[in-house]
Design an enzyme around this catalytic site. Structure first.
Site, short mmCIF file in Angstrom:
data_model
loop_
_atom_site.label_atom_id
_atom_site.label_comp_id
_atom_site.label_asym_id
_atom_site.label_seq_id
_atom_site.Cartn_x
_atom_site.Cartn_y
_atom_site.Cartn_z
N LYS A 64 -16.37 -19.05 17.22
CA LYS A 64 -17.25 -20.35 16.46
C LYS A 64 -15.86 -21.59 15.83
O LYS A 64 -15.07 -20.65 15.65
CB LYS A 64 -18.20 -20.13 15.49
CG LYS A 64 -17.85 -19.07 14.61
CD LYS A 64 -19.22 -18.80 13.93
CE LYS A 64 -19.13 -18.00 12.40
NZ LYS A 64 -19.77 -17.19 12.30
N TYR A 72 -3.41 -41.21 -6.47
CA TYR A 72 -4.18 -42.10 -6.90
C TYR A 72 -5.19 -41.94 -8.05
O TYR A 72 -4.93 -41.01 -8.48
CB TYR A 72 -5.32 -42.45 -5.84
CG TYR A 72 -4.88 -42.89 -4.78
CD1 TYR A 72 -4.13 -43.79 -4.55
CD2 TYR A 72 -4.98 -42.07 -3.53
CE1 TYR A 72 -3.99 -44.76 -3.60
CE2 TYR A 72 -4.70 -42.93 -2.67
CZ TYR A 72 -4.77 -43.61 -2.04
OH TYR A 72 -3.95 -44.44 -0.75
#
Ligand SMILES: *Cc1c(COP(=O)(O)O)cnc(C)c1O
Length: 373
Positions: free
Chosen positions: A42, A268
Site C-alpha cells: 500500500k 523564510y
C-alpha cells in the site's frame, strides 16, 4: 572525494531490489514452511515503487498482496500483477471496479457486507472471494464477536461471495510491554474465527500478524502473515532493524553554497540567525517532497561526506538549507537524507515519528531509480 560526487545530479530515491530480496528471505526464515506471506504494498510500496517491488516479490514467491484502497490494486493489475490482492479498506463506490479487476475486499462491517453483496449479485458473481475482518482490540476496522451469527446468516442467504480468509490486526505487536494485551488479541481471534468456521462447512485461511508479530509472536502465524515495513528494511526495534536492509535510499545534491556573516538570516521568516561566520548549502528537496517542516530549525540533518549537516531555518516547499560550516564540500556534491549514515527510523525520531511516516511521505515528485546492489 570524486566517489562522493552525486551519481544522479538531482534528488533521487533509489530502490534496491537486492535489499528487498534479503528482507523477504529473512522474514520467510521466521515462518513455518507452510505459512504464506502477503506482501503489503500500500501507499506506493511504503513510499518506494509499488510496481517494481511487487514484480520482484512475485519472482521471490510471494503468495498474496495487500493494498489499502482499490485504486492501488488497480495500479498493480495495470502493471501486470496477477497474484491475488487483498484490499484492506475498500470503499463501496469502488466495488464494481474491485470486482472487474479481480481484487479481493476486506469485509469489515454489516454495511460493507451488504453493499458488497448487492454489487456482487448485480454482477452475477458466484463465490467471489472476500476476507472477513474482526476487531480484536485495535478498534479501527472489523466486525465484533457478536456479529458471527449475523455473518453466518447473511452468508447463507447469498451464493455471490465466499469467505477466503478470516483476519484481524494487532495493535501493539512491536511493544513487549503490551505482551498481555497482544496475547489476549491472539486468543480472542482464535476464538472468534473458530466460532465462524464451525458455522461454515469449509475452512478459510487465518491471519493476524504484521511484521513485528512475525518476530515477536510466532504463535500468531496462523496460515499467512502480512508484512509491510519489514520488506522495506525496517522493524520496530534496533534489533529488528539490524537484521533487515533498507530498500530505499534518498539522496540529493548541493545546489549552491553561501557564506553568511554574523546576524544574517537564512530562509523564510528569518528563523535562523547566524551567530558567527557560517557556510551553508541549499539542497533541492523540501516539504513538497516529504521533508516535513518539523525537521527544520536544527531538528533534522542530512549527511554530507559522512558528516551531519543540520537543517537550518524553515524547510521550504522545494528546498532546505543546511549548515556545512565544518564540512569540506562543494556545489554538486552528494547529500544523503536517508541512507547508510542515517536510517529512516533515525531521521523520523527527530520529528517524533516513525519510519513508516517518513518513507510514505516521500512524494511522487521525487524520481525513483530501481537498482540491485
Ligand atoms: C499496513 C498493514 C499491515 C502491515 O504492517 P507492517 O507493520 O508494515 O508489517 C498489516 N495489516 C494491516 C491490516 C495493515 O493495515
Amino acid at each position: 572525494m570524486a566517489s562522493e560526487r552525486q551519481k544522479f545530479p538531482e534528488t533521487v530515491l533509489e530502490i534496491d531490489l537486492t535489499a528487498l530480496g534479503h528482507n523477504y528471505n529473512y522474514l520467510t526464515s521466521k515462518l513455518k514452511p507452510e505459512t504464506m506471506l502477503m506482501g503489503v504494498v500500500k501507499a506506493f510500496g511504503y513510499g518506494s515503487d509499488a510496481n517494481a517491488v511487487a514484480k520482484e516479490l512475485v519472482q521471490l514467491g510471494v503468495d498474496y498482496f495487500a493494498v489499502a484502497y482499490t485504486p492501488e490494486g488497480v495500479a498493480l493489475r495495470d502493471a501486470g500483477i496477477e497474484t491475488p490482492i487483498l484490499v484492506l479498506h475498500p470503499q463501496p463506490n469502488n466495488f464494481e471496479t474491485l470486482i472487474d479487476r479481480c481484487l479481493e475486499p476486506a469485509i469489515y462491517s454489516t454495511r460493507i457486507f451488504k453493499a458488497f453483496v448487492a454489487i456482487a449479485e448485480e454482477k452475477a458473481q458466484k463465490n467471489y472471494p472476500v476476507h472477513i475482518k474482526f476487531n480484536t482490540g485495535l478498534n479501527r476496522l472489523g466486525f465484533g464477536e457478536n456479529d458471527v451469527a449475523w455473518i453466518h446468516d447473511a452468508l447463507s442467504e447469498t451464493s455471490s461471495i465466499k469467505v477466503r480468509s478470516i483476519f484481524s490486526h494487532l495493535a501493539a505487536s512491536e511493544d513487549l510491554n503490551e505482551r498481555d494485551f497482544t496475547l489476549q488479541q491472539i486468543t480472542q481471534f482464535k476464538k472468534i474465527s473458530e466460532e465462524l468456521i464451525k458455522k461454515l462447512n469449509y475452512r478459510p485461511f487465518l491471519h493476524q500478524s504484521n511484521t513485528s508479530a512475525i518476530i515477536n509472536y510466532p504463535e500468531a502465524q496462523f496460515d499467512l502473515v502480512r508484512t509491510g515495513i519489514g520488506l522495506y528494511g525496517y522493524g520496530n526495534s534496533p534489533e529488528e532493524d539490524n537484521e533487515l536492509r533498507p530498500v530505499a535510499k534518498l539522496t540529493s545534491v548541493i545546489s549552491q553554497i553561501h557564506f553568511i556573516k554574523p546576524n544574517e538570516s537564512v530562509g523564510y521568516n528569518r528563523s535562523h540567525i547566524a551567530k558567527e561566520h557560517e557556510k551553508m548549502a541549499t539542497i533541492p528537496i523540501g516539504h513538497a517532497d516529504g521533508i516535513s517542516r518539523q525537521l527544520g530549525n536544527n531538528r533534522g540533518a542530512v549527511i554530507i561526506h559522512g558528516q551531519k549537516a543540520p537543517i537550518i531555518g524553515n524547510v521550504c516547499m522545494d528546498m532546505i538549507m543546511v549548515n556545512i560550516t565544518d564540512i569540506a564540500c562543494e556545489e554538486g556534491d552528494m547529500v544523503t537524507i536517508i541512507g547508510e549514515n542515517q536510517s529512516a527510523s533515525t531521521l523520523a525520531l527527530s520529528m517524533n515519528s516513525i519510519s513508516y511516516e517518513l518513507l510514505t511521505a516521500i512524494s511522487q515528485r521525487v524520481k525513483r531509480v530501481v537498482c540491485r546492489k
